[in-house]
Motif scaffolding. Structure first.
Motif, PDB file in Angstrom:
ATOM      1  N   LEU A 176       0.828  -1.244  -0.170  1.00  0.00           N
ATOM      2  CA  LEU A 176       0.065   0.070   0.046  1.00  0.00           C
ATOM      3  C   LEU A 176       0.700   1.204   0.124  1.00  0.00           C
ATOM      4  CD1 LEU A 176      -2.616  -0.955   2.636  1.00  0.00           C
ATOM      5  CD2 LEU A 176      -2.905  -1.009  -0.001  1.00  0.00           C
ATOM      6  N   ASP A 188       2.611   2.860  -2.029  1.00  0.00           N
ATOM      7  CA  ASP A 188       2.614   3.758  -3.092  1.00  0.00           C
ATOM      8  C   ASP A 188       1.225   4.478  -3.235  1.00  0.00           C
ATOM      9  OD1 ASP A 188       4.835   3.195  -4.139  1.00  0.00           O
ATOM     10  OD2 ASP A 188       4.241   1.549  -5.296  1.00  0.00           O
ATOM     11  N   LYS A 189       0.178   4.159  -2.268  1.00  0.00           N
ATOM     12  CA  LYS A 189      -1.074   4.773  -2.241  1.00  0.00           C
ATOM     13  C   LYS A 189      -1.212   5.565  -1.059  1.00  0.00           C
ATOM     14  CE  LYS A 189      -2.168   1.662  -5.642  1.00  0.00           C
ATOM     15  NZ  LYS A 189      -1.033   0.868  -5.420  1.00  0.00           N
ATOM     16  N   TYR A 224      -4.782   4.059   4.558  1.00  0.00           N
ATOM     17  CA  TYR A 224      -4.980   4.097   3.079  1.00  0.00           C
ATOM     18  C   TYR A 224      -6.424   4.334   2.907  1.00  0.00           C
ATOM     19  CZ  TYR A 224      -6.480   1.048  -0.956  1.00  0.00           C
ATOM     20  OH  TYR A 224      -6.988   0.536  -1.923  1.00  0.00           O
ATOM     21  N   ASN A 266      -7.593   7.428   0.245  1.00  0.00           N
ATOM     22  CA  ASN A 266      -8.259   6.965  -0.942  1.00  0.00           C
ATOM     23  C   ASN A 266      -9.494   6.733  -1.232  1.00  0.00           C
ATOM     24  OD1 ASN A 266      -5.469   5.408  -2.745  1.00  0.00           O
ATOM     25  ND2 ASN A 266      -5.221   5.270  -0.492  1.00  0.00           N
ATOM     26  N   SER A 284      -3.022  -5.189  -4.008  1.00  0.00           N
ATOM     27  CA  SER A 284      -1.971  -3.975  -4.002  1.00  0.00           C
ATOM     28  C   SER A 284      -2.632  -2.658  -3.787  1.00  0.00           C
ATOM     29  CB  SER A 284      -1.044  -3.922  -5.164  1.00  0.00           C
ATOM     30  OG  SER A 284      -0.404  -4.920  -5.327  1.00  0.00           O
ATOM     31  N   GLY A 285      -3.978  -2.674  -3.415  1.00  0.00           N
ATOM     32  CA  GLY A 285      -4.770  -1.338  -3.187  1.00  0.00           C
ATOM     33  C   GLY A 285      -5.158  -0.741  -4.386  1.00  0.00           C
ATOM     34  N   ASN A 286      -4.938  -1.033  -5.626  1.00  0.00           N
ATOM     35  CA  ASN A 286      -5.498  -0.340  -6.758  1.00  0.00           C
ATOM     36  C   ASN A 286      -7.004  -0.641  -6.681  1.00  0.00           C
ATOM     37  OD1 ASN A 286      -2.806   0.092  -7.882  1.00  0.00           O
ATOM     38  ND2 ASN A 286      -2.910  -2.252  -8.174  1.00  0.00           N
ATOM     39  N   LYS A 287      -7.490   0.615  -7.441  1.00  0.00           N
ATOM     40  CA  LYS A 287      -9.037   0.724  -7.475  1.00  0.00           C
ATOM     41  C   LYS A 287      -9.428   0.398  -8.801  1.00  0.00           C
ATOM     42  CE  LYS A 287      -8.935   4.769  -5.704  1.00  0.00           C
ATOM     43  NZ  LYS A 287      -9.595   6.036  -5.090  1.00  0.00           N
TER      44      LYS A 287
END
Length: 335
Positions: free
Chosen positions: A38, A40-41, A74, A78, A280-283
């Motif tokens: 996470l 990078d987020k 996070y 986000n 990886s926490g990508n949406k």
């Protein structure tokens, strides 16, 4: 004014030191997998320290330890969600151990026992069990290794199956197995039973490849996309706590986030949230492979039945008060 490479290096090192110091102060372990996934987020300079301190006070009062608040950060940065009740995975594991008898876990994780433990006919049919390199069919009738080909030749309504280790989790080594013309085919290669033993060990299961509901199939047809549902027993009353849908990507047959899949929250009335996330926490507003839109209003059909289904099944799980279920949506819309 130009900054020399030596001074620039000192500045960079100073920034790294200051960032690491802040992470340490807030209780964030930068060596953990969740931080690596996470980081990078997250913008360390924008962390709301007052909120994180409030989170720490809340959990320290209840568990007597500091938690790692990286997930809280996070979610705030986000999704603009501040909620101190989020439970980090490490603390969840501690709570899980408190409510579940660890000595019984091995039995409950053995997929070759599911037809005995979970009393419902709405589960994938088991065509072959391998238990300590011994084989069984039709509710534990022993069969010789030399009789397995004949057994599968007698199955007239299905030629595609699922093979998986019976004592592992998280989608490890789950594969599609084809039987045709007296041969098993795995990953486009004809294999013998002995070769399956080499690949899967002494304990594995071959089961039905189920047909899922058209809605779930439209999201990603090559994987059975299951709902992870959590139930909890408290004072002998069992309730449904939460659910989320797991969806495979890139033509994979399994849906686990740990093997590349994505997840999307399911609200209490069965409505899906408007975006999915990966490990990886990508949406994702749309499915990365099929482009299925999560922005459209989508409901799991008959979701109340799904909640009743897992609550009812939990009554047979006597040693565990906190249970996670992976529930598929059948082609008839039933769990």
């Amino acid at each position: 004014m130009r900054i020399s490479n030596e001074n620039k290096s000192k500045l960079d090192n100073g920034n790294i030191y200051n960032q690491q110091s802040k992470l340490d102060t807030l209780g964030i372990d930068s060596t953990k997998k969740v931080y690596s996934a996470l980081k990078d987020k997250i913008d360390v300079t924008l962390i709301d320290e007052e909120y994180i301190n409030d989170v720490q006070r809340y959990w320290e009062k209840r568990m007597g330890i500091k938690i790692d608040p990286v997930f809280h950060i996070y979610m705030q940065q986000n999704f603009n969600i501040k909620n101190k009740f989020f439970l980090p995975e490490v603390q969840y594991r501690l709570i899980q151990k408190s409510f579940n008898e660890s000595k019984k876990t091995g039995a409950y994780t053995d997929k070759n026992l599911y037809d005995q433990i979970v009393k419902t006919n709405r589960q994938p049919k088991i065509y072959l069990k391998c238990v300590n390199q011994r084989y069984f069919i039709n509710v534990n009738i022993p069969i010789k290794k030399t009789q397995i080909t004949t057994h599968f030749n007698n199955i007239k309504d299905q030629s595609e199956f699922i093979i998986k280790p019976s004592r592992s989790a998280n989608g490890r080594k789950v594969s599609k197995l084809i039987f045709d013309n007296n041969n098993f085919t795995l990953n486009n290669r004809v294999v013998s039973i002995s070769e399956l033993e080499d690949l899967y060990g002494k304990n594995f299961v071959i089961q039905e490849l189920i047909t899922q509901h058209s809605l779930l199939k439209s999201m990603h047809p090559s994987s059975v996309n299951t709902i992870r549902m959590l139930t909890f027993r408290w004072n002998n009353d069992i309730t449904h706590l939460m659910s989320f849908l797991r969806i495979g990507i890139d033509g994979a047959i399994n849906d686990n986030a740990g093997t590349g899949g994505i997840c999307i929250g399911v609200q209490d009335d069965g409505k899906l949230n408007s975006l999915a996330v990966d490990e990886s926490g990508n949406k994702w507003l749309n499915h990365p492979t099929t482009n299925f839109s999560f922005q459209q209003e989508t409901f799991i059909p008959n979701f109340q039945k799904f909640k009743e289904f897992v609550i009812d099944l939990h009554h047979d799980i006597l040693h565990h008060d906190l249970v996670s279920w992976d529930i598929a949506v059948g082609d008839d819309g039933e769990p």
